[in-house]
Write an enzyme that holds these catalytic residues in place. Structure first.
Site, PDB file in Angstrom:
ATOM      1  N   ASP A 275       0.754  -1.108  -0.352  1.00 53.03           N
ATOM      2  CA  ASP A 275      -0.294   0.037   0.468  1.00 53.03           C
ATOM      3  C   ASP A 275       0.759   1.157  -0.082  1.00 53.03           C
ATOM      4  OD1 ASP A 275      -2.661   1.758   0.377  1.00 53.03           O
ATOM      5  OD2 ASP A 275      -1.501   1.702   2.877  1.00 53.03           O
TER       6      ASP A 275
ATOM      7  N   ASP B  60      -0.124   4.668   0.845  1.00 54.74           N
ATOM      8  CA  ASP B  60      -0.587   6.235   1.687  1.00 54.74           C
ATOM      9  C   ASP B  60      -0.342   5.418   3.338  1.00 54.74           C
ATOM     10  OD1 ASP B  60      -0.439   8.066   0.397  1.00 54.74           O
ATOM     11  OD2 ASP B  60      -2.221   7.631  -0.515  1.00 54.74           O
TER      12      ASP B  60
ATOM     13  N   LYS C 153      -6.102  19.835  -5.890  1.00 51.98           N
ATOM     14  CA  LYS C 153      -5.840  18.937  -4.869  1.00 51.98           C
ATOM     15  C   LYS C 153      -4.321  18.149  -5.530  1.00 51.98           C
ATOM     16  CE  LYS C 153      -5.052  14.848  -2.591  1.00 51.98           C
ATOM     17  NZ  LYS C 153      -5.085  13.898  -2.905  1.00 51.98           N
TER      18      LYS C 153
HETATM   19  C1  XBP Z   1      -4.818   5.951   0.404  1.00 47.80           C
HETATM   20  C2  XBP Z   1      -6.669   7.128   0.146  1.00 47.80           C
HETATM   21  C3  XBP Z   1      -6.172   8.285  -1.070  1.00 47.80           C
HETATM   22  C4  XBP Z   1      -5.546   8.997  -0.196  1.00 47.80           C
HETATM   23  C5  XBP Z   1      -5.911  10.167  -0.946  1.00 47.80           C
HETATM   24  O1  XBP Z   1      -5.244   5.372  -0.383  1.00 47.80           O
HETATM   25  O2  XBP Z   1      -7.410   6.381   0.530  1.00 47.80           O
HETATM   26  O3  XBP Z   1      -7.649   8.029  -1.717  1.00 47.80           O
HETATM   27  O4  XBP Z   1      -5.749   9.679   0.694  1.00 47.80           O
HETATM   28  O5  XBP Z   1      -4.614   9.540  -2.768  1.00 47.80           O
HETATM   29  P1  XBP Z   1      -3.801   3.762  -0.006  1.00 47.80           P
HETATM   30  P2  XBP Z   1      -6.446  10.529  -3.261  1.00 47.80           P
HETATM   31  O6  XBP Z   1      -3.748   3.944   1.560  1.00 47.80           O
HETATM   32  O7  XBP Z   1      -4.529   2.722  -0.908  1.00 47.80           O
HETATM   33  O8  XBP Z   1      -2.750   3.966  -0.356  1.00 47.80           O
HETATM   34  O9  XBP Z   1      -7.014  11.956  -3.633  1.00 47.80           O
HETATM   35  O10 XBP Z   1      -5.189  10.826  -5.196  1.00 47.80           O
HETATM   36  O11 XBP Z   1      -7.428   9.698  -4.199  1.00 47.80           O
HETATM   37 MG    MG Z   2      -2.632   3.150   3.673  1.00 47.63          MG
END
Ligand code: XBP
Ligand code: MG
Length: 256
Positions: free
Chosen positions: A15, A17, A88
């Site tokens: 993953d 983020d 954003k």
């Molecule tokens: C995390 C998310 C993402 C980010 C924002 O994804 O839910 O939506 O918060 O990114 P992960 P975007 O943990 O699966 O990587 O604004 O590009 O959606």
């Molecule tokens: Mg995540």
């Protein structure tokens, strides 16, 4: 952590983020607020509200959820929200290009070691490919996107985490069975997604996910740890290891 099969570990699925870096708190959140200001909106998300909004994965989906909940009488069009989300994404990429988002402990070490050991690597994320590329490039290495055989990201599947679709998509691209893979996630939605696809999962907690429900995870750790910075293990058997390395992962997958 014991894999209940004699299958050899072939690939690590990461993953992005909250797992590779604390991008939610340090980059996505300020990028959303910069976009709101740019568009003259009086919306502001603080860190506590954002923790709540993170239950909805995907930035566009999160924006829609926010306006439905907090501005029910003023529903913007999908086009407007898409444009706002593009702004954003630009702010997010600008921020990362300034190099201010460090990777979490052990991430770079484990990726380098896994590559040397011949493990296959993939990214499985809800955020956009553009954001993944920026994080890899600015926080890891110029060519880091080439380290990953598959980058499963964003709208490549119509339904985002916690649905298993993005993991199933990555497994199809890798042509691997779930039991040959191990996922690294930081959130309950991420764990639901990886487990839904049958992939054994290690959780590394962060401030936003500390109170999530991680039942079913192979391990719940503070982070991946470093030789001089041991992880704290909250759930599961770490087989006497104090940081996650390939030896630990292979031992966990050894036939028994
Ligand atoms: C995390 C998310 C993402 C980010 C924002 O994804 O839910 O939506 O918060 O990114 P992960 P975007 O943990 O699966 O990587 O604004 O590009 O959606
Ligand atoms: Mg995540």
């Amino acid at each position: 952590m014991q894999n209940k099969s004699s299958t050899k570990l072939v690939a690590l699925l990461f993953d992005v983020d909250g797992t590779l870096a604390d991008t939610e708190r340090d980059a996505h959140l300020p990028a959303f607020n910069l976009a709101f200001a740019e568009f003259g909106l009086d919306w502001y998300w603080d860190a506590v509200l954002y923790g709540d909004l993170l239950r909805v994965t995907g930035g566009k989906e999160r924006l829609r959820h926010y306006v439905q909940r907090f501005h029910p009488d003023n529903q913007p069009s999908d086009d407007f929200l898409a444009t706002l989300h593009q702004a954003k994404t630009k702010h997010y990429n600008d921020m990362l290009s300034q190099g201010s988002i460090p990777l979490r402990p052990g991430v770079k070490r484990l990726l380098l070691e896994a590559r040397s050991a011949g493990l296959r690597l993939a990214i499985v994320t809800t955020t956009s490919p553009e954001n993944v590329m920026a994080l890899l490039r600015y926080s890891l290495a110029e060519d880091a996107h080439t380290w990953f055989e598959v980058i499963a990201a964003g709208d490549v599947v119509p339904v985002k985490k916690p649905a298993p679709d993005i993991y199933l998509w990555a497994l199809r691209e890798l042509k691997l069975d779930a039991r040959q893979c191990l996922a690294f996630e930081d959130s309950e939605n991420g764990l639901k997604s990886s487990m839904g696809a049958g992939v054994n999962t290690i959780i590394t907690l962060n401030d936003y996910s500390a109170a999530h429900n991680f039942s079913g995870a192979a391990l719940v750790l503070s982070d991946l740890g470093e030789p001089n910075l041991p992880f704290t293990a909250y759930e599961g058997d770490t087989l006497g290891h104090s940081y996650v390395d390939v030896a630990m992962l292979n031992a966990s997958f050894a036939p028994f």
